[in-house]
Design a protein around this motif. Structure first.
Motif, PDB file in Angstrom:
ATOM      1  N   MET A 100       0.365  -1.708   0.434  1.00  0.00           N
ATOM      2  CA  MET A 100       0.215   0.062  -0.047  1.00  0.00           C
ATOM      3  C   MET A 100       0.940   1.266  -0.370  1.00  0.00           C
ATOM      4  SD  MET A 100      -3.059  -1.209  -0.323  1.00  0.00           S
ATOM      5  CE  MET A 100      -4.178   0.742   0.788  1.00  0.00           C
ATOM      6  N   GLY A 101       0.351   2.739  -0.933  1.00  0.00           N
ATOM      7  CA  GLY A 101       1.167   3.382  -1.018  1.00  0.00           C
ATOM      8  C   GLY A 101       1.023   4.148   0.176  1.00  0.00           C
ATOM      9  N   PRO A 102       1.373   5.748   0.763  1.00  0.00           N
ATOM     10  CA  PRO A 102       2.915   5.966  -0.476  1.00  0.00           C
ATOM     11  C   PRO A 102       3.781   5.295   0.710  1.00  0.00           C
ATOM     12  CG  PRO A 102       2.107   7.586   1.235  1.00  0.00           C
ATOM     13  CD  PRO A 102       1.111   6.615   1.244  1.00  0.00           C
ATOM     14  N   GLY A 103       5.160   4.565  -0.110  1.00  0.00           N
ATOM     15  CA  GLY A 103       5.751   4.421   0.312  1.00  0.00           C
ATOM     16  C   GLY A 103       5.937   2.760   0.279  1.00  0.00           C
ATOM     17  N   GLN A 104       6.947   1.977   1.293  1.00  0.00           N
ATOM     18  CA  GLN A 104       7.075   1.334   1.237  1.00  0.00           C
ATOM     19  C   GLN A 104       5.628   0.374   2.403  1.00  0.00           C
ATOM     20  OE1 GLN A 104      10.738  -0.613   1.326  1.00  0.00           O
ATOM     21  NE2 GLN A 104      10.088  -2.692   0.500  1.00  0.00           N
ATOM     22  N   GLY A 105       4.925   1.133   2.289  1.00  0.00           N
ATOM     23  CA  GLY A 105       4.176   0.165   3.047  1.00  0.00           C
ATOM     24  C   GLY A 105       3.480  -1.085   3.690  1.00  0.00           C
ATOM     25  N   GLU A 106       2.470  -0.697   4.342  1.00  0.00           N
ATOM     26  CA  GLU A 106       1.748  -2.532   4.635  1.00  0.00           C
ATOM     27  C   GLU A 106       1.628  -3.153   3.338  1.00  0.00           C
ATOM     28  OE1 GLU A 106      -2.671  -4.801   5.786  1.00  0.00           O
ATOM     29  OE2 GLU A 106      -2.755  -2.507   5.521  1.00  0.00           O
ATOM     30  N   VAL A 107       2.395  -4.301   2.796  1.00  0.00           N
ATOM     31  CA  VAL A 107       2.341  -5.819   1.857  1.00  0.00           C
ATOM     32  C   VAL A 107       0.776  -6.321   2.477  1.00  0.00           C
ATOM     33  CG1 VAL A 107       3.237  -7.835   1.806  1.00  0.00           C
ATOM     34  CG2 VAL A 107       4.565  -5.901   2.217  1.00  0.00           C
ATOM     35  N   ILE A 108       0.801  -5.828   0.817  1.00  0.00           N
ATOM     36  CA  ILE A 108      -0.777  -6.646   0.999  1.00  0.00           C
ATOM     37  C   ILE A 108      -0.606  -7.922  -1.052  1.00  0.00           C
ATOM     38  CG2 ILE A 108      -2.236  -3.772   1.071  1.00  0.00           C
ATOM     39  CD1 ILE A 108      -2.647  -4.133  -2.034  1.00  0.00           C
ATOM     40  N   ALA A 109       0.055  -8.090  -0.913  1.00  0.00           N
ATOM     41  CA  ALA A 109      -0.128  -8.866  -1.793  1.00  0.00           C
ATOM     42  C   ALA A 109       1.545  -9.896  -2.110  1.00  0.00           C
ATOM     43  CB  ALA A 109      -0.768  -8.739  -3.021  1.00  0.00           C
ATOM     44  N   HIS A 110       0.934 -10.977  -2.996  1.00  0.00           N
ATOM     45  CA  HIS A 110       3.222 -11.191  -2.919  1.00  0.00           C
ATOM     46  C   HIS A 110       2.460 -11.859  -4.197  1.00  0.00           C
ATOM     47  CE1 HIS A 110       6.581 -13.944  -1.827  1.00  0.00           C
ATOM     48  NE2 HIS A 110       6.778 -12.903  -2.924  1.00  0.00           N
ATOM     49  N   ILE A 111       3.604 -11.634  -5.251  1.00  0.00           N
ATOM     50  CA  ILE A 111       3.157 -12.445  -6.677  1.00  0.00           C
ATOM     51  C   ILE A 111       4.738 -13.769  -7.696  1.00  0.00           C
ATOM     52  CG2 ILE A 111       2.244 -12.526  -9.348  1.00  0.00           C
ATOM     53  CD1 ILE A 111       1.452  -9.204  -8.345  1.00  0.00           C
ATOM     54  N   MET A 112       4.194 -14.429  -7.226  1.00  0.00           N
ATOM     55  CA  MET A 112       5.816 -15.112  -7.524  1.00  0.00           C
ATOM     56  C   MET A 112       5.425 -16.466  -8.772  1.00  0.00           C
ATOM     57  SD  MET A 112       8.659 -16.425  -4.581  1.00  0.00           S
ATOM     58  CE  MET A 112       9.906 -17.115  -4.694  1.00  0.00           C
ATOM     59  N   GLU A 113       6.675 -16.674  -9.342  1.00  0.00           N
ATOM     60  CA  GLU A 113       6.376 -18.017 -10.698  1.00  0.00           C
ATOM     61  C   GLU A 113       6.543 -18.983 -10.097  1.00  0.00           C
ATOM     62  OE1 GLU A 113       8.864 -19.177 -13.895  1.00  0.00           O
ATOM     63  OE2 GLU A 113       9.346 -17.118 -13.213  1.00  0.00           O
ATOM     64  N   PRO A 114       5.742 -19.911  -9.873  1.00  0.00           N
ATOM     65  CA  PRO A 114       5.884 -20.904  -9.232  1.00  0.00           C
ATOM     66  C   PRO A 114       7.171 -22.034  -9.314  1.00  0.00           C
ATOM     67  CG  PRO A 114       3.974 -20.927 -11.315  1.00  0.00           C
ATOM     68  CD  PRO A 114       4.422 -19.998 -10.697  1.00  0.00           C
ATOM     69  N   GLN A 115       7.428 -22.699  -9.089  1.00  0.00           N
ATOM     70  CA  GLN A 115       8.881 -24.096  -9.624  1.00  0.00           C
ATOM     71  C   GLN A 115       8.504 -24.376 -11.221  1.00  0.00           C
ATOM     72  OE1 GLN A 115      10.249 -26.796  -6.674  1.00  0.00           O
ATOM     73  NE2 GLN A 115      11.767 -26.486  -6.761  1.00  0.00           N
ATOM     74  N   PHE A 116       8.924 -23.804 -11.020  1.00  0.00           N
ATOM     75  CA  PHE A 116       9.349 -24.194 -13.056  1.00  0.00           C
ATOM     76  C   PHE A 116       8.219 -23.976 -13.721  1.00  0.00           C
ATOM     77  CE2 PHE A 116      10.812 -28.472 -10.684  1.00  0.00           C
ATOM     78  CZ  PHE A 116      12.337 -28.351 -11.052  1.00  0.00           C
ATOM     79  N   GLY A 117       8.083 -22.922 -13.288  1.00  0.00           N
ATOM     80  CA  GLY A 117       7.612 -21.614 -13.541  1.00  0.00           C
ATOM     81  C   GLY A 117       5.859 -22.068 -14.825  1.00  0.00           C
ATOM     82  N   GLY A 118       4.988 -23.443 -14.215  1.00  0.00           N
ATOM     83  CA  GLY A 118       4.159 -23.619 -14.409  1.00  0.00           C
ATOM     84  C   GLY A 118       4.191 -24.987 -15.539  1.00  0.00           C
ATOM     85  N   GLY A 119       5.394 -24.818 -15.973  1.00  0.00           N
ATOM     86  CA  GLY A 119       5.461 -25.997 -16.758  1.00  0.00           C
ATOM     87  C   GLY A 119       5.205 -25.680 -18.950  1.00  0.00           C
ATOM     88  N   LEU A 120       4.717 -25.503 -19.418  1.00  0.00           N
ATOM     89  CA  LEU A 120       4.793 -25.306 -20.610  1.00  0.00           C
ATOM     90  C   LEU A 120       3.756 -24.139 -20.912  1.00  0.00           C
ATOM     91  CD1 LEU A 120       4.327 -28.576 -22.797  1.00  0.00           C
ATOM     92  CD2 LEU A 120       6.904 -27.059 -21.625  1.00  0.00           C
ATOM     93  N   SER A 121       2.946 -23.375 -20.353  1.00  0.00           N
ATOM     94  CA  SER A 121       2.395 -22.316 -19.787  1.00  0.00           C
ATOM     95  C   SER A 121       3.165 -21.289 -19.155  1.00  0.00           C
ATOM     96  CB  SER A 121       1.360 -22.470 -19.842  1.00  0.00           C
ATOM     97  OG  SER A 121       0.732 -23.857 -20.951  1.00  0.00           O
TER      98      SER A 121
END
Length: 265
Positions: A100-121
């Protein structure tokens, strides 16, 4: 314009690395379906350095500041990642934290590529601040992604498999947009979400859109013309396998066997 000039200079002398010298920080404008400006997103990142744009694009370390009416409402943080390799370790997996802004406020979400990136997609996992799954974003593509001749759709589903919307990388609308994408990093995306979706989940999807752009579409439609050696190439698409992104290009010219050139993939 700076990127286009740098790429043209690099192509003219056959030195791809020079194109990175013109890499500028990205800026995005987000509009509602009725055409009103909703958000403006501005990238801040180092130009030089081991994780800067000049050395590591498009996998460089960056922060994105999302503004609404002049006020910073979101702060997106992405670390530098090793690109074009299998996503077996965290250093190779795309990742972004949403504050959340402004600045480095509360973390509301974390987005990450799964291990091995989902296979072929290409796939991304969206989690809340406590690590609970919120959504899965997956491309409607197998092995091949990118290319500026067609749309590219990413479906968003909740943990139960219900649709939460979609993110679409739009193909160029007309010759002007086509030419612009050839010589720069300009792209057009649309995001469809239910109006009743929670604001934090909408923010996470908007953040994932930006991550997808850097991850898969920053060098889309890349054209190189080497006047010195009489060669040219056009990036058709990316081949995708377990997180590894490998560009596929059509090249011609530069033949030395007297037949006036050759064609290669």
């Amino acid at each position: 314009a700076i990127e286009a000039l740098a790429n043209a200079a690099a192509n003219a002398v056959g030195m791809d690395a020079l194109g990175a010298l013109g890499e500028t920080a990205n800026k995005y404008d987000a509009y509602t379906d009725d055409g009103g400006l909703k958000f403006t997103t501005v990238e801040t990142s180092e130009y030089c350095g081991l994780t800067g744009r000049c050395c590591c694009r498009p996998n460089h370390k960056l922060q994105l500041h999302v503004y609404q009416g002049g006020n910073e409402v979101l702060y997106l943080d992405r670390g530098c990642k090793a690109g074009q390799c299998f996503s077996c370790h965290e250093c190779c997996r795309q990742e972004m934290k949403v504050h959340m802004g402004p600045g480095q406020g509360e973390v509301i979400a974390h987005i990450m590529e799964p291990q091995f990136g989902g296979g072929l997609s290409p796939t991304l996992q969206v989690m809340d601040r406590d690590g609970n799954d919120v959504a899965t974003i997956k491309a409607n593509a197998t092995c091949c992604i990118g290319g500026i001749c067609c749309d590219h759709t990413f479906q968003v589903q909740d943990p139960q498999g219900n649709s939460m919307g979609k993110i679409v990388k739009e193909r160029p609308d007309g010759l002007g947009q086509f030419a612009k994408e050839l010589v720069s990093d300009a792209d057009v995306f649309t995001m469809d979400v239910p109006r009743e979706l929670e604001p934090k989940k909408k923010a996470a999807m908007l953040s994932a859109l930006h991550l997808i752009d850097y991850w898969l579409f920053e060098n889309e439609g890349d054209v190189k013309v080497d006047f010195v050696n009489g060669e040219c190439s056009f990036k058709c698409c990316d081949l995708y396998c377990f997180g590894c992104v490998c560009p596929c290009a059509l090249a011609c010219g530069g033949g030395s066997d007297g037949d006036g050139g050759n064609n290669n993939f």
